[in-house]
Design a protein around this motif. Structure first.
Motif, PDB file in Angstrom:
ATOM      1  N   MET A  96       0.835  -1.164   0.000  1.00 21.93           N
ATOM      2  CA  MET A  96       0.000   0.000   0.000  1.00 21.93           C
ATOM      3  C   MET A  96       0.885   1.234   0.000  1.00 21.93           C
ATOM      4  O   MET A  96       1.896   1.273   0.666  1.00 21.93           O
ATOM      5  N   GLN A  97       0.474   2.223  -0.779  1.00 23.09           N
ATOM      6  CA  GLN A  97       1.150   3.506  -0.778  1.00 23.09           C
ATOM      7  C   GLN A  97       0.195   4.567  -0.265  1.00 23.09           C
ATOM      8  O   GLN A  97      -1.010   4.496  -0.509  1.00 23.09           O
ATOM      9  N   LEU A  98       0.759   5.533   0.418  1.00 26.17           N
ATOM     10  CA  LEU A  98      -0.019   6.582   1.052  1.00 26.17           C
ATOM     11  C   LEU A  98       0.566   7.925   0.656  1.00 26.17           C
ATOM     12  O   LEU A  98       1.773   8.123   0.734  1.00 26.17           O
ATOM     13  N   HIS A  99      -0.288   8.829   0.200  1.00 22.96           N
ATOM     14  CA  HIS A  99       0.128  10.184  -0.141  1.00 22.96           C
ATOM     15  C   HIS A  99      -0.907  11.140   0.413  1.00 22.96           C
ATOM     16  O   HIS A  99      -2.103  10.875   0.322  1.00 22.96           O
ATOM     17  N   TYR A 100      -0.458  12.219   0.977  1.00 25.97           N
ATOM     18  CA  TYR A 100      -1.396  13.244   1.399  1.00 25.97           C
ATOM     19  C   TYR A 100      -0.686  14.589   1.417  1.00 25.97           C
ATOM     20  O   TYR A 100       0.493  14.678   1.701  1.00 25.97           O
ATOM     21  N   ALA A 101      -1.436  15.597   1.070  1.00 27.72           N
ATOM     22  CA  ALA A 101      -0.925  16.959   1.055  1.00 27.72           C
ATOM     23  C   ALA A 101      -1.225  17.614   2.392  1.00 27.72           C
ATOM     24  O   ALA A 101      -2.116  17.165   3.113  1.00 27.72           O
ATOM     25  N   PRO A 102      -0.530  18.684   2.707  1.00 25.68           N
ATOM     26  CA  PRO A 102      -0.870  19.404   3.936  1.00 25.68           C
ATOM     27  C   PRO A 102      -2.323  19.863   3.891  1.00 25.68           C
ATOM     28  O   PRO A 102      -2.857  20.142   2.812  1.00 25.68           O
ATOM     29  N   PRO A 103      -2.968  19.949   5.037  1.00 26.72           N
ATOM     30  CA  PRO A 103      -4.366  20.378   5.059  1.00 26.72           C
ATOM     31  C   PRO A 103      -4.533  21.764   4.431  1.00 26.72           C
ATOM     32  O   PRO A 103      -3.661  22.618   4.534  1.00 26.72           O
ATOM     33  N   CYS A 104      -5.651  21.951   3.760  1.00 23.80           N
ATOM     34  CA  CYS A 104      -5.965  23.223   3.124  1.00 23.80           C
ATOM     35  C   CYS A 104      -7.364  23.634   3.573  1.00 23.80           C
ATOM     36  O   CYS A 104      -8.336  22.913   3.305  1.00 23.80           O
ATOM     37  N   PHE A 105      -7.478  24.765   4.261  1.00 18.01           N
ATOM     38  CA  PHE A 105      -8.772  25.258   4.743  1.00 18.01           C
ATOM     39  C   PHE A 105      -9.506  24.195   5.560  1.00 18.01           C
ATOM     40  O   PHE A 105     -10.666  23.912   5.356  1.00 18.01           O
ATOM     41  N   GLN A 106      -8.788  23.567   6.474  1.00 19.83           N
ATOM     42  CA  GLN A 106      -9.353  22.572   7.382  1.00 19.83           C
ATOM     43  C   GLN A 106      -9.806  21.288   6.674  1.00 19.83           C
ATOM     44  O   GLN A 106     -10.579  20.519   7.226  1.00 19.83           O
ATOM     45  N   LYS A 107      -9.344  21.078   5.438  1.00 21.77           N
ATOM     46  CA  LYS A 107      -9.692  19.867   4.692  1.00 21.77           C
ATOM     47  C   LYS A 107      -8.428  19.078   4.424  1.00 21.77           C
ATOM     48  O   LYS A 107      -7.379  19.643   4.138  1.00 21.77           O
ATOM     49  N   GLN A 108      -8.543  17.755   4.516  1.00 22.99           N
ATOM     50  CA  GLN A 108      -7.405  16.863   4.290  1.00 22.99           C
ATOM     51  C   GLN A 108      -7.849  15.747   3.367  1.00 22.99           C
ATOM     52  O   GLN A 108      -8.875  15.113   3.611  1.00 22.99           O
ATOM     53  N   THR A 109      -7.095  15.509   2.296  1.00 27.76           N
ATOM     54  CA  THR A 109      -7.356  14.376   1.412  1.00 27.76           C
ATOM     55  C   THR A 109      -6.193  13.402   1.518  1.00 27.76           C
ATOM     56  O   THR A 109      -5.030  13.800   1.440  1.00 27.76           O
ATOM     57  N   ILE A 110      -6.540  12.123   1.696  1.00 23.96           N
ATOM     58  CA  ILE A 110      -5.555  11.047   1.789  1.00 23.96           C
ATOM     59  C   ILE A 110      -5.722  10.190   0.541  1.00 23.96           C
ATOM     60  O   ILE A 110      -6.817   9.700   0.267  1.00 23.96           O
ATOM     61  N   PHE A 111      -4.645  10.016  -0.206  1.00 23.47           N
ATOM     62  CA  PHE A 111      -4.675   9.196  -1.414  1.00 23.47           C
ATOM     63  C   PHE A 111      -4.002   7.865  -1.107  1.00 23.47           C
ATOM     64  O   PHE A 111      -2.826   7.832  -0.749  1.00 23.47           O
ATOM     65  N   LEU A 112      -4.766   6.784  -1.228  1.00 28.29           N
ATOM     66  CA  LEU A 112      -4.246   5.443  -0.964  1.00 28.29           C
ATOM     67  C   LEU A 112      -4.153   4.662  -2.257  1.00 28.29           C
ATOM     68  O   LEU A 112      -4.931   4.886  -3.190  1.00 28.29           O
ATOM     69  N   SER A 113      -3.218   3.725  -2.313  1.00 25.98           N
ATOM     70  CA  SER A 113      -3.140   2.812  -3.460  1.00 25.98           C
ATOM     71  C   SER A 113      -2.658   1.454  -2.980  1.00 25.98           C
ATOM     72  O   SER A 113      -1.956   1.349  -1.978  1.00 25.98           O
ATOM     73  N   GLY A 114      -3.078   0.412  -3.697  1.00 27.94           N
ATOM     74  CA  GLY A 114      -2.704  -0.944  -3.330  1.00 27.94           C
ATOM     75  C   GLY A 114      -3.710  -1.572  -2.384  1.00 27.94           C
ATOM     76  O   GLY A 114      -4.887  -1.239  -2.394  1.00 27.94           O
ATOM     77  N   ALA A 115      -3.215  -2.472  -1.556  1.00 30.27           N
ATOM     78  CA  ALA A 115      -4.078  -3.219  -0.632  1.00 30.27           C
ATOM     79  C   ALA A 115      -4.145  -2.515   0.711  1.00 30.27           C
ATOM     80  O   ALA A 115      -3.122  -2.146   1.292  1.00 30.27           O
ATOM     81  N   LEU A 116      -5.351  -2.344   1.201  1.00 29.54           N
ATOM     82  CA  LEU A 116      -5.585  -1.771   2.528  1.00 29.54           C
ATOM     83  C   LEU A 116      -5.831  -2.953   3.459  1.00 29.54           C
ATOM     84  O   LEU A 116      -6.966  -3.367   3.690  1.00 29.54           O
ATOM     85  N   ASN A 117      -4.737  -3.517   3.974  1.00 30.36           N
ATOM     86  CA  ASN A 117      -4.811  -4.756   4.747  1.00 30.36           C
ATOM     87  C   ASN A 117      -3.970  -4.647   6.012  1.00 30.36           C
ATOM     88  O   ASN A 117      -3.471  -3.577   6.347  1.00 30.36           O
ATOM     89  N   ALA A 118      -3.795  -5.766   6.703  1.00 29.93           N
ATOM     90  CA  ALA A 118      -3.066  -5.782   7.974  1.00 29.93           C
ATOM     91  C   ALA A 118      -1.637  -5.278   7.822  1.00 29.93           C
ATOM     92  O   ALA A 118      -1.121  -4.591   8.708  1.00 29.93           O
ATOM     93  N   VAL A 119      -0.990  -5.576   6.722  1.00 30.25           N
ATOM     94  CA  VAL A 119       0.385  -5.130   6.499  1.00 30.25           C
ATOM     95  C   VAL A 119       0.457  -3.607   6.429  1.00 30.25           C
ATOM     96  O   VAL A 119       1.372  -2.983   6.965  1.00 30.25           O
ATOM     97  N   ALA A 120      -0.529  -2.998   5.804  1.00 32.63           N
ATOM     98  CA  ALA A 120      -0.552  -1.545   5.625  1.00 32.63           C
ATOM     99  C   ALA A 120      -0.940  -0.800   6.898  1.00 32.63           C
ATOM    100  O   ALA A 120      -0.707   0.407   7.009  1.00 32.63           O
TER     101      ALA A 120
END
Length: 104
Positions: free
Chosen positions: A1-25
């Motif tokens: 799994m890969q995780l990317h996120y930008a600094p919050p903007c106007f109290q909003k946060q977006t998290i971009f995930l890719s791959g498997a969202l599992n126990a390893v991640a």
């Protein structure tokens, strides 16, 4: 799994995930979710466009974040859900509690 996120903007946060969202991640993701839950961010979006798999550990992490945000009157939205993650979310009826946008 890969995780990317930008600094919050106007109290909003977006998290971009890719791959498997599992126990390893979960080791990395749980720390990020904890940081976000303890921040001043009011609106959190998780982008599932590139998530290929979702298991019980991933569901647990999402519910953990959702509950923490909801308890402080903040929101969580999941976007770009498709494939196997969509089947899991629909099976558990998570879209009834968490604002979820499915890809067509």
């Amino acid at each position: 799994m890969q995780l990317h996120y930008a600094p919050p903007c106007f109290q909003k946060q977006t998290i971009f995930l890719s791959g498997a969202l599992n126990a390893v991640a979960m080791a990395e993701l749980r720390n990020v979710f904890d940081i976000i839950a303890n921040s001043e961010v009011t609106d959190v979006t998780i982008d599932f466009t590139h998530v290929s798999r979702l298991d019980a550990s991933g569901v647990g992490a999402i519910v953990f974040l959702f509950k923490r945000l909801k308890n402080t009157q903040r929101t969580l939205k999941i976007t770009g859900v498709h494939g196997q993650p969509e089947a899991v979310i629909r099976l558990l009826r998570m879209e009834k509690a968490i604002n979820t946008q499915f890809l067509d």
